[in-house]
Design a protein around this motif. Structure first.
Motif, mmCIF file in Angstrom:
data_model
loop_
_atom_site.group_PDB
_atom_site.id
_atom_site.type_symbol
_atom_site.label_atom_id
_atom_site.label_comp_id
_atom_site.label_asym_id
_atom_site.label_seq_id
_atom_site.Cartn_x
_atom_site.Cartn_y
_atom_site.Cartn_z
ATOM 1 N N SER A 62 -11.783 11.704 30.880
ATOM 2 C CA SER A 62 -11.191 11.667 29.531
ATOM 3 C C SER A 62 -11.455 12.970 28.783
ATOM 4 O O SER A 62 -10.590 13.463 28.044
ATOM 5 C CB SER A 62 -11.764 10.493 28.736
ATOM 6 N N ILE A 63 -12.653 13.518 28.976
ATOM 7 C CA ILE A 63 -13.006 14.780 28.317
ATOM 8 C C ILE A 63 -12.076 15.895 28.800
ATOM 9 O O ILE A 63 -11.552 16.679 27.992
ATOM 10 C CB ILE A 63 -14.482 15.140 28.604
ATOM 11 N N MET A 64 -11.848 15.951 30.112
ATOM 12 C CA MET A 64 -10.989 16.995 30.667
ATOM 13 C C MET A 64 -9.555 16.865 30.155
ATOM 14 O O MET A 64 -8.912 17.867 29.813
ATOM 15 C CB MET A 64 -11.005 16.927 32.197
ATOM 16 N N LYS A 65 -9.037 15.645 30.107
ATOM 17 C CA LYS A 65 -7.674 15.437 29.632
ATOM 18 C C LYS A 65 -7.520 15.900 28.186
ATOM 19 O O LYS A 65 -6.536 16.552 27.824
ATOM 20 C CB LYS A 65 -7.295 13.952 29.748
ATOM 21 N N LYS A 66 -8.526 15.581 27.347
ATOM 22 C CA LYS A 66 -8.462 15.987 25.948
ATOM 23 C C LYS A 66 -8.590 17.495 25.810
ATOM 24 O O LYS A 66 -7.918 18.125 24.974
ATOM 25 C CB LYS A 66 -9.546 15.280 25.135
ATOM 26 N N LEU A 67 -9.450 18.109 26.627
ATOM 27 C CA LEU A 67 -9.640 19.567 26.582
ATOM 28 C C LEU A 67 -8.346 20.288 26.950
ATOM 29 O O LEU A 67 -7.963 21.273 26.312
ATOM 30 C CB LEU A 67 -10.765 19.974 27.533
ATOM 31 N N ILE A 68 -7.649 19.765 27.957
ATOM 32 C CA ILE A 68 -6.381 20.373 28.391
ATOM 33 C C ILE A 68 -5.329 20.242 27.287
ATOM 34 O O ILE A 68 -4.579 21.182 27.014
ATOM 35 C CB ILE A 68 -5.895 19.719 29.701
ATOM 36 N N ARG A 69 -5.293 19.057 26.620
ATOM 37 C CA ARG A 69 -4.340 18.869 25.513
ATOM 38 C C ARG A 69 -4.612 19.861 24.387
ATOM 39 O O ARG A 69 -3.703 20.349 23.732
ATOM 40 C CB ARG A 69 -4.426 17.440 24.968
ATOM 41 N N LYS A 70 -5.879 20.159 24.168
ATOM 42 C CA LYS A 70 -6.257 21.082 23.105
ATOM 43 C C LYS A 70 -6.091 22.548 23.518
ATOM 44 O O LYS A 70 -6.179 23.448 22.684
ATOM 45 C CB LYS A 70 -7.711 20.824 22.672
ATOM 46 N N GLY A 71 -5.902 22.782 24.809
ATOM 47 C CA GLY A 71 -5.725 24.148 25.289
ATOM 48 C C GLY A 71 -7.006 24.938 25.400
ATOM 49 O O GLY A 71 -6.996 26.175 25.374
ATOM 50 N N GLY A 72 -8.142 24.245 25.538
ATOM 51 C CA GLY A 72 -9.426 24.938 25.630
ATOM 52 C C GLY A 72 -9.715 25.435 27.031
ATOM 53 O O GLY A 72 -9.115 24.982 28.015
ATOM 54 N N ASP A 73 -10.630 26.397 27.124
ATOM 55 C CA ASP A 73 -11.056 26.898 28.430
ATOM 56 C C ASP A 73 -11.812 25.804 29.181
ATOM 57 O O ASP A 73 -12.459 24.946 28.576
ATOM 58 C CB ASP A 73 -11.970 28.120 28.263
ATOM 59 N N ILE A 74 -11.768 25.845 30.489
ATOM 60 C CA ILE A 74 -12.469 24.868 31.311
ATOM 61 C C ILE A 74 -13.910 25.322 31.504
ATOM 62 O O ILE A 74 -14.240 26.069 32.435
ATOM 63 C CB ILE A 74 -11.778 24.670 32.682
ATOM 64 N N SER A 75 -14.758 24.939 30.570
ATOM 65 C CA SER A 75 -16.189 25.257 30.651
ATOM 66 C C SER A 75 -16.943 24.271 29.778
ATOM 67 O O SER A 75 -16.375 23.652 28.878
ATOM 68 C CB SER A 75 -16.468 26.691 30.179
ATOM 69 N N LEU A 76 -18.242 24.124 30.041
ATOM 70 C CA LEU A 76 -19.046 23.191 29.253
ATOM 71 C C LEU A 76 -19.160 23.645 27.794
ATOM 72 O O LEU A 76 -19.136 22.828 26.877
ATOM 73 C CB LEU A 76 -20.440 23.044 29.877
ATOM 74 N N SER A 77 -19.271 24.960 27.588
ATOM 75 C CA SER A 77 -19.369 25.462 26.213
ATOM 76 C C SER A 77 -18.065 25.211 25.454
ATOM 77 O O SER A 77 -18.074 24.906 24.253
ATOM 78 C CB SER A 77 -19.698 26.955 26.210
ATOM 79 N N SER A 78 -16.937 25.321 26.149
ATOM 80 C CA SER A 78 -15.634 25.044 25.528
ATOM 81 C C SER A 78 -15.512 23.573 25.176
ATOM 82 O O SER A 78 -14.992 23.206 24.119
ATOM 83 C CB SER A 78 -14.505 25.465 26.463
ATOM 84 N N ILE A 79 -15.987 22.708 26.067
ATOM 85 C CA ILE A 79 -15.967 21.261 25.800
ATOM 86 C C ILE A 79 -16.777 20.956 24.538
ATOM 87 O O ILE A 79 -16.339 20.239 23.650
ATOM 88 C CB ILE A 79 -16.529 20.485 27.003
ATOM 89 N N GLU A 80 -17.980 21.533 24.465
ATOM 90 C CA GLU A 80 -18.856 21.281 23.319
ATOM 91 C C GLU A 80 -18.227 21.770 22.022
ATOM 92 O O GLU A 80 -18.374 21.138 20.970
ATOM 93 C CB GLU A 80 -20.207 21.958 23.550
ATOM 94 N N HIS A 81 -17.517 22.879 22.093
ATOM 95 C CA HIS A 81 -16.901 23.468 20.897
ATOM 96 C C HIS A 81 -15.655 22.705 20.457
ATOM 97 O O HIS A 81 -15.429 22.520 19.258
ATOM 98 C CB HIS A 81 -16.543 24.932 21.171
ATOM 99 N N ASN A 82 -14.865 22.240 21.410
ATOM 100 C CA ASN A 82 -13.557 21.671 21.091
ATOM 101 C C ASN A 82 -13.538 20.152 20.944
ATOM 102 O O ASN A 82 -12.666 19.611 20.260
ATOM 103 C CB ASN A 82 -12.536 22.063 22.171
ATOM 104 N N ILE A 83 -14.460 19.471 21.566
ATOM 105 C CA ILE A 83 -14.423 18.001 21.573
ATOM 106 C C ILE A 83 -15.682 17.468 20.889
ATOM 107 O O ILE A 83 -16.793 17.628 21.400
ATOM 108 C CB ILE A 83 -14.296 17.457 23.005
#
Length: 247
Positions: A62-83
């Motif tokens: 679910s985290i990956m799907k939301k990150l892709i919708r938001k257009g964020g980079d695929i990284s843990l730091s990007s996940i923390e920043h965007n989600i």
């Protein structure tokens, strides 16, 4: 898969595990805070504004799907920043006023940092959704560091929670392509739930007024004991006399 690839996979897996665990620990921290507030309120007021709580962690998928919708980079730091809603806690109350009591109690916790407040009760969403959302940072203490982790807290009444659950199931069934007529019926149901909340709030105030008008004698007897962890303790007369003199 060779041994080097296996070792790399182990490292990646461990990094993801540590990343997810900090959100789990943040939920543990805030659930403990809620339980303390609940027990304190029950002991002092013979009533608790919290009916029940439910926590959840988003799955890596679910985290990956939301990150892709938001257009964020695929990284843990990007996940923390965007989600910001990886960790979520839902608190269900009986009455609307309880929602704001709990919100105030949480916002007064000195180690919590409130990042955002969204009041969908005073300003409901167009579809009728109502709830109070708090985005808070929770300190998580590890052996070698302290990390501040985001948790989304949703506070709502039982009626609001029932409506939101029903609305979610309908959207899931229709794959988000809900007929216009059904959307209108959902909005009517939201209005009905809100009217029920207001009516039950009024009844609650009337019952409390009757309770407050009880005789002084019955109140005096009640004040001579305390209840901790569902166990009743009679207060010694000598202790009451000494503490009364100190007031």
């Amino acid at each position: 898969m060779n041994s080097l690839q296996i070792e790399q996979l182990k490292i990646i897996r461990n990094e993801i595990t540590r990343f997810m665990m900090k959100y789990k620990f943040a939920l543990d921290e805030i659930e403990t805070k809620i339980e303390i507030l609940k027990e304190e309120f029950q002991a002092l007021h013979d009533y608790t504004p919290i009916e029940h709580t439910k926590s959840r962690l988003k799955s890596p998928e679910s985290i990956m799907k939301k990150l892709i919708r938001k257009g964020g980079d695929i990284s843990l730091s990007s996940i923390e920043h965007n989600i910001k809603d990886i960790a979520g806690l839902r608190i269900t109350c009986s009455f609307i006023t309880d929602i704001y009591k709990i919100s105030d109690m949480l916002q007064k916790q000195s180690d919590l940092t409130v990042l955002d407040v969204k009041d969908y009760i005073k300003n409901p969403k167009p579809n009728g959704y109502q709830s109070l959302h708090l985005l808070v940072q929770v300190p998580v203490f590890f052996s070698d560091r302290v990390e501040k982790v985001c948790v989304e807290v949703q506070i709502r009444t039982i009626a609001m929670d029932f409506w939101a659950s029903l609305e979610h199931k309908i959207f899931y069934k229709y794959n988000k392509s809900v007929p216009e007529s059904l959307l209108r019926e959902l909005k009517k149901a939201a209005d009905t739930a809100n009217a029920l909340d207001r009516q039950m709030e009024q009844l609650h105030h009337e019952v409390q007024a009757i309770k407050d008008s009880d005789s002084d004698d019955s109140l005096l007897e009640e004040l001579k004991s305390i209840q901790i962890n569902n166990r009743k303790y009679e207060l010694p007369a000598g202790l009451l006399e000494v503490l009364t003199e100190d007031q």
